[in-house]
Design a protein around this motif. Structure first.
Motif, short mmCIF file in Angstrom:
data_model
loop_
_atom_site.label_atom_id
_atom_site.label_comp_id
_atom_site.label_asym_id
_atom_site.label_seq_id
_atom_site.Cartn_x
_atom_site.Cartn_y
_atom_site.Cartn_z
N CYS A 108 87.18 -40.25 -58.26
CA CYS A 108 87.14 -39.00 -59.01
C CYS A 108 86.53 -39.17 -60.40
O CYS A 108 86.08 -38.21 -61.01
CB CYS A 108 88.54 -38.39 -59.12
SG CYS A 108 89.73 -39.48 -59.94
N PHE A 109 86.50 -40.40 -60.92
CA PHE A 109 85.96 -40.63 -62.25
C PHE A 109 84.45 -40.84 -62.22
O PHE A 109 83.82 -40.95 -63.27
CB PHE A 109 86.62 -41.86 -62.89
CG PHE A 109 86.46 -43.11 -62.07
CD1 PHE A 109 85.38 -43.96 -62.24
CD2 PHE A 109 87.41 -43.44 -61.09
CE1 PHE A 109 85.23 -45.10 -61.47
CE2 PHE A 109 87.26 -44.58 -60.32
CZ PHE A 109 86.17 -45.42 -60.51
N LYS A 110 83.85 -40.89 -61.05
CA LYS A 110 82.43 -41.14 -60.93
C LYS A 110 81.64 -39.85 -61.11
O LYS A 110 82.13 -38.76 -60.85
CB LYS A 110 82.10 -41.75 -59.57
CG LYS A 110 82.81 -43.07 -59.28
CD LYS A 110 82.33 -44.18 -60.20
CE LYS A 110 82.97 -45.51 -59.85
NZ LYS A 110 82.54 -46.60 -60.74
N SER A 111 80.39 -39.99 -61.54
CA SER A 111 79.51 -38.83 -61.69
C SER A 111 79.08 -38.34 -60.32
O SER A 111 79.22 -39.03 -59.31
CB SER A 111 78.28 -39.20 -62.50
OG SER A 111 77.49 -40.16 -61.81
N ARG A 112 78.54 -37.12 -60.28
CA ARG A 112 78.08 -36.54 -59.03
C ARG A 112 77.00 -37.41 -58.39
O ARG A 112 77.00 -37.64 -57.18
CB ARG A 112 77.54 -35.14 -59.30
CG ARG A 112 76.90 -34.45 -58.11
CD ARG A 112 77.93 -33.99 -57.13
NE ARG A 112 77.30 -33.39 -55.94
CZ ARG A 112 77.98 -32.84 -54.95
NH1 ARG A 112 79.31 -32.82 -54.99
NH2 ARG A 112 77.37 -32.31 -53.92
N LYS A 113 76.09 -37.92 -59.22
CA LYS A 113 75.00 -38.76 -58.72
C LYS A 113 75.55 -40.03 -58.09
O LYS A 113 75.09 -40.46 -57.02
CB LYS A 113 74.04 -39.10 -59.86
CG LYS A 113 72.81 -39.87 -59.43
CD LYS A 113 71.86 -40.09 -60.60
CE LYS A 113 70.61 -40.84 -60.17
NZ LYS A 113 69.68 -41.05 -61.32
N CYS A 114 76.56 -40.61 -58.72
CA CYS A 114 77.17 -41.83 -58.20
C CYS A 114 77.91 -41.54 -56.89
O CYS A 114 77.87 -42.34 -55.95
CB CYS A 114 78.12 -42.42 -59.23
SG CYS A 114 78.83 -44.01 -58.76
N LYS A 115 78.56 -40.37 -56.82
CA LYS A 115 79.27 -40.00 -55.60
C LYS A 115 78.30 -39.84 -54.43
O LYS A 115 78.62 -40.21 -53.30
CB LYS A 115 80.06 -38.72 -55.82
CG LYS A 115 81.31 -38.89 -56.67
CD LYS A 115 82.05 -37.58 -56.80
CE LYS A 115 83.34 -37.75 -57.61
NZ LYS A 115 84.10 -36.50 -57.73
#
Length: 233
Positions: A85-92
């Motif tokens: 949940c702490f990751k950015s959208r791009k990382c997800k």
């Protein structure tokens, strides 16, 4: 007069106290779905005793593909209870691609072990509901991967549909794949191998267990892609 503010109909009419209760229930459900997917994978791997035969690797690979990697690849987009949940959208999105690649690799490997085991034992292929459902699931998984490639490279593939429509198709196909995988996993528990290994209450518990993460995944996808209404005053 109409307002330009959009909202999701989920949770409409809840008071503040009820809203926080609703949020925490969703969070607990998401965490439980992660735990259920990982726990079911672990149980199947232990029951399979990998290495004892060619067949023993089939349930190991398939549970890793569909109970673990596919579940995590979808639930990582959830805002509640996700370890990412702490990751950015791009990382997800990158993690989603990574998990989906693992799904394809593990599923193809599991299929290879099953074909090899059948050939060595000189048993016929595609004679059970589980094998037929598994074939449909593998075909849908391949289609889902192709749809995901179209979402990322629409111009390169000259796809005419809009990005939002492509994402809707991708999410819908993903939901179909997950539901097919759930039914396939449940059908495996009616096989002679599984019923000889697990009996009684434990069998019923394992039979129903895949339904819980399926409900959480279905709720996440439908809430994310349901048509949004405009607020009126």
């Amino acid at each position: 007069m109409p307002s330009d503010v959009e909202y999701s109909p989920v949770g409409e009419g809840l008071g503040m106290r009820d809203f926080w209760l609703y949020v925490w229930m969703r969070r607990v459900a998401a965490i439980a779905a992660h735990a259920t997917g990982a726990g079911l994978t672990l149980v199947i791997c232990l029951l399979s005793r990998p290495g004892t035969s060619l067949f023993s690797w089939h349930p190991v690979c398939m549970s890793l593909a569909y109970c673990l990697c596919l579940t995590e690849g979808i639930l990582l987009f959830s805002a509640e209870g996700s370890p990412f949940c702490f990751k950015s959208r791009k990382c997800k999105v990158r993690l989603h691609w990574f998990f989906q690649a693992l799904v394809l690799i593990a599923a193809a490997t599991g299929l290879g072990f099953m074909v090899a085991s059948k050939n060595v034992s000189e048993l016929p292929h595609l004679v059970s509901w589980h094998s037929l459902l598994g074939t449909c699931t593998l075909a849908a998984t391949a289609l889902q991967a192709a749809c995901g490639i179209a979402v990322v490279f629409p111009k390169l593939l000259r796809v005419s549909s809009s990005p939002s429509r492509l994402k809707l198709y991708h999410a819908t196909c993903g939901l179909v794949v997950y539901l097919l995988a759930t039914v396939t996993v449940m059908s495996a528990m009616f096989s002679d191998w599984f019923q000889a290994t697990v009996k009684g209450v434990a069998w019923w518990a394992l039979l129903l267990l895949p339904l819980f993460p399926a409900l959480v995944v279905m709720n996440q996808i439908t809430n994310a892609y349901l048509p949004r209404k405009k607020m009126t005053s």
